[in-house]
Write a protein that holds these residues in place. Structure first.
Motif, PDB file in Angstrom:
ATOM      1  N   ALA A 153      11.946   8.457   0.298  1.00  0.00           N
ATOM      2  CA  ALA A 153      12.605   8.319   1.487  1.00  0.00           C
ATOM      3  C   ALA A 153      11.437   8.634   2.439  1.00  0.00           C
ATOM      4  O   ALA A 153      11.742   7.924   3.475  1.00  0.00           O
ATOM      5  CB  ALA A 153      13.692   9.110   1.834  1.00  0.00           C
ATOM      6  N   LEU A 154      10.575   9.640   2.420  1.00  0.00           N
ATOM      7  CA  LEU A 154       9.784  10.010   3.194  1.00  0.00           C
ATOM      8  C   LEU A 154       8.435   9.367   3.252  1.00  0.00           C
ATOM      9  O   LEU A 154       7.574   9.316   4.155  1.00  0.00           O
ATOM     10  CB  LEU A 154       9.431  11.341   3.385  1.00  0.00           C
ATOM     11  N   ALA A 155       8.084   8.516   2.380  1.00  0.00           N
ATOM     12  CA  ALA A 155       6.857   8.140   1.949  1.00  0.00           C
ATOM     13  C   ALA A 155       6.328   7.206   3.042  1.00  0.00           C
ATOM     14  O   ALA A 155       5.101   7.301   3.493  1.00  0.00           O
ATOM     15  CB  ALA A 155       6.723   7.163   0.555  1.00  0.00           C
ATOM     16  N   SER A 156       6.948   6.048   3.542  1.00  0.00           N
ATOM     17  CA  SER A 156       6.632   5.297   4.399  1.00  0.00           C
ATOM     18  C   SER A 156       6.096   5.831   5.873  1.00  0.00           C
ATOM     19  O   SER A 156       5.227   5.702   6.619  1.00  0.00           O
ATOM     20  CB  SER A 156       7.707   4.335   4.882  1.00  0.00           C
ATOM     21  N   ARG A 157       7.200   7.026   6.298  1.00  0.00           N
ATOM     22  CA  ARG A 157       7.014   7.839   7.373  1.00  0.00           C
ATOM     23  C   ARG A 157       5.802   8.645   7.121  1.00  0.00           C
ATOM     24  O   ARG A 157       4.840   8.683   8.197  1.00  0.00           O
ATOM     25  CB  ARG A 157       8.105   8.487   7.755  1.00  0.00           C
ATOM     26  N   ILE A 158       5.539   9.166   6.003  1.00  0.00           N
ATOM     27  CA  ILE A 158       4.365  10.032   5.997  1.00  0.00           C
ATOM     28  C   ILE A 158       2.729   9.172   6.115  1.00  0.00           C
ATOM     29  O   ILE A 158       2.092   9.745   6.658  1.00  0.00           O
ATOM     30  CB  ILE A 158       4.236  10.737   4.642  1.00  0.00           C
ATOM     31  N   GLU A 159       3.068   8.086   5.416  1.00  0.00           N
ATOM     32  CA  GLU A 159       1.834   7.325   5.592  1.00  0.00           C
ATOM     33  C   GLU A 159       1.489   6.660   6.999  1.00  0.00           C
ATOM     34  O   GLU A 159       0.546   6.592   7.658  1.00  0.00           O
ATOM     35  CB  GLU A 159       1.971   6.074   4.542  1.00  0.00           C
ATOM     36  N   GLY A 162       2.664   8.080   9.646  1.00  0.00           N
ATOM     37  CA  GLY A 162       2.214   9.307  10.553  1.00  0.00           C
ATOM     38  C   GLY A 162       0.899   9.903  10.295  1.00  0.00           C
ATOM     39  O   GLY A 162       0.044  10.278  11.309  1.00  0.00           O
ATOM     40  N   LEU A 163       0.356   9.791   9.201  1.00  0.00           N
ATOM     41  CA  LEU A 163      -0.841  10.566   8.760  1.00  0.00           C
ATOM     42  C   LEU A 163      -2.064   9.547   8.393  1.00  0.00           C
ATOM     43  O   LEU A 163      -3.123   9.855   8.665  1.00  0.00           O
ATOM     44  CB  LEU A 163      -0.778  11.336   7.672  1.00  0.00           C
ATOM     45  N   GLY A 164      -1.495   8.130   8.499  1.00  0.00           N
ATOM     46  CA  GLY A 164      -2.695   7.390   7.673  1.00  0.00           C
ATOM     47  C   GLY A 164      -2.834   7.316   6.439  1.00  0.00           C
ATOM     48  O   GLY A 164      -2.467   8.464   5.540  1.00  0.00           O
ATOM     49  N   GLU A 187      -9.172   1.746   6.212  1.00  0.00           N
ATOM     50  CA  GLU A 187      -7.940   1.427   6.139  1.00  0.00           C
ATOM     51  C   GLU A 187      -7.573  -0.162   5.998  1.00  0.00           C
ATOM     52  O   GLU A 187      -8.242  -0.853   6.665  1.00  0.00           O
ATOM     53  CB  GLU A 187      -7.325   1.689   7.717  1.00  0.00           C
ATOM     54  N   PRO A 188      -6.786  -0.408   5.173  1.00  0.00           N
ATOM     55  CA  PRO A 188      -6.786  -2.038   4.692  1.00  0.00           C
ATOM     56  C   PRO A 188      -5.685  -2.543   5.591  1.00  0.00           C
ATOM     57  O   PRO A 188      -4.738  -2.201   6.023  1.00  0.00           O
ATOM     58  CB  PRO A 188      -6.237  -2.007   3.198  1.00  0.00           C
ATOM     59  N   ASP A 189      -5.405  -3.837   5.556  1.00  0.00           N
ATOM     60  CA  ASP A 189      -4.340  -4.469   6.100  1.00  0.00           C
ATOM     61  C   ASP A 189      -3.447  -4.566   5.194  1.00  0.00           C
ATOM     62  O   ASP A 189      -3.758  -5.221   4.024  1.00  0.00           O
ATOM     63  CB  ASP A 189      -4.964  -6.283   6.637  1.00  0.00           C
ATOM     64  N   ALA A 190      -2.263  -3.997   5.336  1.00  0.00           N
ATOM     65  CA  ALA A 190      -1.260  -4.119   4.129  1.00  0.00           C
ATOM     66  C   ALA A 190      -0.702  -5.471   3.974  1.00  0.00           C
ATOM     67  O   ALA A 190       0.241  -5.607   3.093  1.00  0.00           O
ATOM     68  CB  ALA A 190      -0.126  -3.169   4.987  1.00  0.00           C
ATOM     69  N   THR A 191      -1.075  -6.422   4.528  1.00  0.00           N
ATOM     70  CA  THR A 191      -0.426  -7.605   4.315  1.00  0.00           C
ATOM     71  C   THR A 191      -1.419  -8.881   3.836  1.00  0.00           C
ATOM     72  O   THR A 191      -1.390  -9.894   3.788  1.00  0.00           O
ATOM     73  CB  THR A 191       0.516  -8.352   5.511  1.00  0.00           C
ATOM     74  N   LYS A 192      -2.583  -8.292   3.480  1.00  0.00           N
ATOM     75  CA  LYS A 192      -3.687  -8.905   3.257  1.00  0.00           C
ATOM     76  C   LYS A 192      -3.772 -10.181   2.268  1.00  0.00           C
ATOM     77  O   LYS A 192      -3.996 -11.558   2.707  1.00  0.00           O
ATOM     78  CB  LYS A 192      -4.843  -7.905   2.784  1.00  0.00           C
ATOM     79  N   ASN A 193      -2.966 -10.078   1.302  1.00  0.00           N
ATOM     80  CA  ASN A 193      -3.015 -11.106   0.237  1.00  0.00           C
ATOM     81  C   ASN A 193      -1.621 -11.651  -0.066  1.00  0.00           C
ATOM     82  O   ASN A 193      -1.395 -12.407  -0.781  1.00  0.00           O
ATOM     83  CB  ASN A 193      -3.722 -10.854  -1.174  1.00  0.00           C
ATOM     84  N   SER A 194      -0.564 -11.096   0.791  1.00  0.00           N
ATOM     85  CA  SER A 194       0.815 -11.353   0.058  1.00  0.00           C
ATOM     86  C   SER A 194       1.150 -12.768   0.169  1.00  0.00           C
ATOM     87  O   SER A 194       1.881 -13.258  -0.424  1.00  0.00           O
ATOM     88  CB  SER A 194       1.775 -10.383   0.919  1.00  0.00           C
ATOM     89  N   GLU A 195       0.832 -13.400   1.439  1.00  0.00           N
ATOM     90  CA  GLU A 195       1.089 -14.654   1.633  1.00  0.00           C
ATOM     91  C   GLU A 195      -0.036 -15.706   1.586  1.00  0.00           C
ATOM     92  O   GLU A 195       0.005 -17.013   1.771  1.00  0.00           O
ATOM     93  CB  GLU A 195       2.004 -15.034   3.022  1.00  0.00           C
ATOM     94  N   SER A 196      -1.426 -15.154   1.712  1.00  0.00           N
ATOM     95  CA  SER A 196      -2.521 -15.988   1.856  1.00  0.00           C
ATOM     96  C   SER A 196      -2.983 -16.480   0.500  1.00  0.00           C
ATOM     97  O   SER A 196      -2.607 -16.082  -0.287  1.00  0.00           O
ATOM     98  CB  SER A 196      -3.488 -15.267   2.701  1.00  0.00           C
ATOM     99  N   ALA A 197      -3.980 -17.409   0.418  1.00  0.00           N
ATOM    100  CA  ALA A 197      -4.624 -17.645  -0.712  1.00  0.00           C
ATOM    101  C   ALA A 197      -5.531 -16.386  -1.198  1.00  0.00           C
ATOM    102  O   ALA A 197      -5.937 -15.784  -0.582  1.00  0.00           O
ATOM    103  CB  ALA A 197      -5.490 -19.012  -0.515  1.00  0.00           C
ATOM    104  N   GLU A 198      -5.763 -16.651  -2.504  1.00  0.00           N
ATOM    105  CA  GLU A 198      -6.346 -15.273  -3.189  1.00  0.00           C
ATOM    106  C   GLU A 198      -7.989 -15.348  -2.484  1.00  0.00           C
ATOM    107  O   GLU A 198      -8.511 -16.401  -2.810  1.00  0.00           O
ATOM    108  CB  GLU A 198      -6.327 -15.525  -4.772  1.00  0.00           C
ATOM    109  N   SER A 199      -8.362 -14.406  -2.150  1.00  0.00           N
ATOM    110  CA  SER A 199      -9.507 -14.459  -1.689  1.00  0.00           C
ATOM    111  C   SER A 199     -10.620 -13.548  -2.378  1.00  0.00           C
ATOM    112  O   SER A 199     -10.871 -12.285  -2.195  1.00  0.00           O
ATOM    113  CB  SER A 199      -9.530 -13.567  -0.051  1.00  0.00           C
ATOM    114  N   GLY A 200     -10.886 -14.202  -3.291  1.00  0.00           N
ATOM    115  CA  GLY A 200     -11.875 -13.367  -4.435  1.00  0.00           C
ATOM    116  C   GLY A 200     -11.338 -12.324  -5.310  1.00  0.00           C
ATOM    117  O   GLY A 200     -12.199 -11.767  -6.011  1.00  0.00           O
TER     118      GLY A 200
END
Length: 435
Positions: free
Chosen positions: A280-286, A288-290, A407-420
């Motif tokens: 329940a707290l994981a998303s808030r922890i990430e 808030g803290l990065g 810090e990565p983009d959390a939506t990097k490859n979800s909807e885009s074409a595979e980038s390598g």
């Protein structure tokens, strides 16, 4: 896709997403059913044979499909309809589990049948879980993966907390056939829920020509090529290996402190509560803290908490320590699942999830055996020290790991074409193809 396609237009809130509610309900039923069977199957073997050896061997048969077949299953799931895999796996489990109450009521239940049921049900569960995770990004959309990962971890924590006592209660007070009968019925409901999901659940494009060797190792290559996924995988798999036998260690520690059987059980209840809180707290922890601080902090906090088990604690104290550690583990599980789904293209998730399943399931029997060996040869005190040495090593790796530095983009490859991320590029979709 045309306007209005449910696979593209996702509600702003995950709880308003009809398809996700169906996925959640089906996954919860699947998790509870798996836990019920995990308890009821050895119980009925013991009732039939009075042999702990056979109960253990039936459990070992369940470990075979994930070890031998998770890689080819993951490859298959990236080439066919994930909906068909999940529905087929549910119906296969239903047919397998249903034979137990039928045979029991007809006085024809035999040990060889239970071995077959254990193998078939484990095979179906492995296929369902890999396809289930691979299908999730298409249901939630790219911006809800963290919340979806948290919900997924909550499902497994809830089922582990609720299902085992429920299975035991039904087995003892109703009939040994009852847990299996209800489990078989649940798979029908799971199949219906998956069929009712409107989102596309299969790979988006026409799969390339099949190359067995290359595709069987694709999950490993993709994982190795993505620094964040690689780092999180190392942390998670080594943690799985280390804590595979934690139940045995906690039982020994509790017994040495003079705990009763009931008090030993409360230690594991605390772990279940900790897992639910962590999910329940994981998303808030990430948030808030990065990402890096959350992962590094988790490992150092675990390394600081674990030595408390060296103190002569009462059972409630052991439960409190392990509950706090379980909370941290749940946080890492949510983060790992979120970035696995976001960094790996959806058409390759089956192969990567199959590789993860293979690594995890391979580590468990080795880790359990190592814990037993350490306890037998060196005692509980030195076993805790050995665990602590590994935990400090993991904390150091998290601190210096390259994958956590950016810090990565959390939506990097979800909807885009595979980038390598993979050597196999998906081909354009067939017009009107339905997966």
């Amino acid at each position: 896709m045309p306007p209005g396609d449910p696979a593209k237009e996702k509600p702003a809130l995950l709880r308003q997403n009809r398809d996700f509610r169906l996925w959640w309900g089906g996954t919860m039923l699947s998790a509870i059913g798996d836990e019920i069977t995990a308890v009821a199957l050895p119980l009925i073997v013991l009732m039939l044979t009075s042999s702990p050896l056979h109960a253990g061997l039936v459990g070992s048969v369940e470990a075979i499909p994930p070890l031998l077949l998770s890689l080819p299953i993951g490859m298959l799931i990236d080439r066919v309809s994930r909906r068909a895999v999940m529905v087929g796996a549910s119906l296969l489990s239903m047919a397998s589990i249903a034979t137990v109450p039928i045979a029991y009521l007809m006085d024809g239940l035999a040990l060889p049948q239970l071995y077959v049921v254990a193998f078939v049900n484990s095979l179906a569960a492995t296929a369902y879980r890999i396809a289930n995770t691979a299908a999730l990004p298409g249901i939630t959309g790219p911006h809800k993966l963290g919340e979806a990962a948290s919900q997924s971890e909550t499902i497994w924590g809830t089922s582990a907390l609720v299902a085992p006592p429920l299975a035991g209660l039904m087995f003892e007070t109703m009939s040994p056939a009852t847990p299996f009968f209800l489990d078989a019925l649940s798979f029908v409901a799971i199949a219906a829920a998956i069929l009712a999901i409107r989102s596309r659940l299969g790979p988006a494009g026409v799969p390339p020509p099949l190359r067995w060797r290359r595709e069987l190792t694709a999950g490993m290559r993709i994982t190795a090529q993505l620094p964040l996924v690689r780092t999180l995988t190392v942390l998670t798999i080594v943690g799985d290996f280390l804590f595979a036998g934690i139940g045995l260690l906690l039982i020994v520690l509790a017994k040495e402190s003079g705990a009763t059987g009931f008090e030993v059980g409360t230690v594991f209840t605390a772990a279940g509560v900790g897992s639910l809180l962590g999910a329940a707290l994981a998303s808030r922890i990430e948030l808030g803290l990065g990402l890096r601080t959350a992962v590094v902090g988790k490992h150092w906090l675990t390394a600081l908490l674990f030595p408390l088990l060296l103190v002569d604690l009462p059972s409630w104290g052991i439960g409190l320590v392990w509950g706090l550690v379980a909370l941290q583990i749940a946080v890492l599980n949510v983060i790992q699942m979120k970035y696995l789904m976001s960094q790996v293209h959806s058409d390759q998730l089956g192969k990567v999830q199959g590789f993860m399943t293979f690594l995890s399931k391979s580590s468990l029997p080795l880790g359990y055996a190592l814990t037993g060996f350490l306890l037998d040869r060196f005692g509980s005190w030195n076993t805790v020290l050995a665990f602590e040495a590994v935990l400090l090593g993991l904390a150091g790796y998290a601190l210096v790991g390259r994958g956590l530095r950016i810090e990565p983009d959390a939506t990097k490859n979800s909807e885009s074409a595979e980038s390598g991320a993979s050597d196999e590029q998906p081909q354009p979709s067939r017009p009107g193809s339905e997966q």
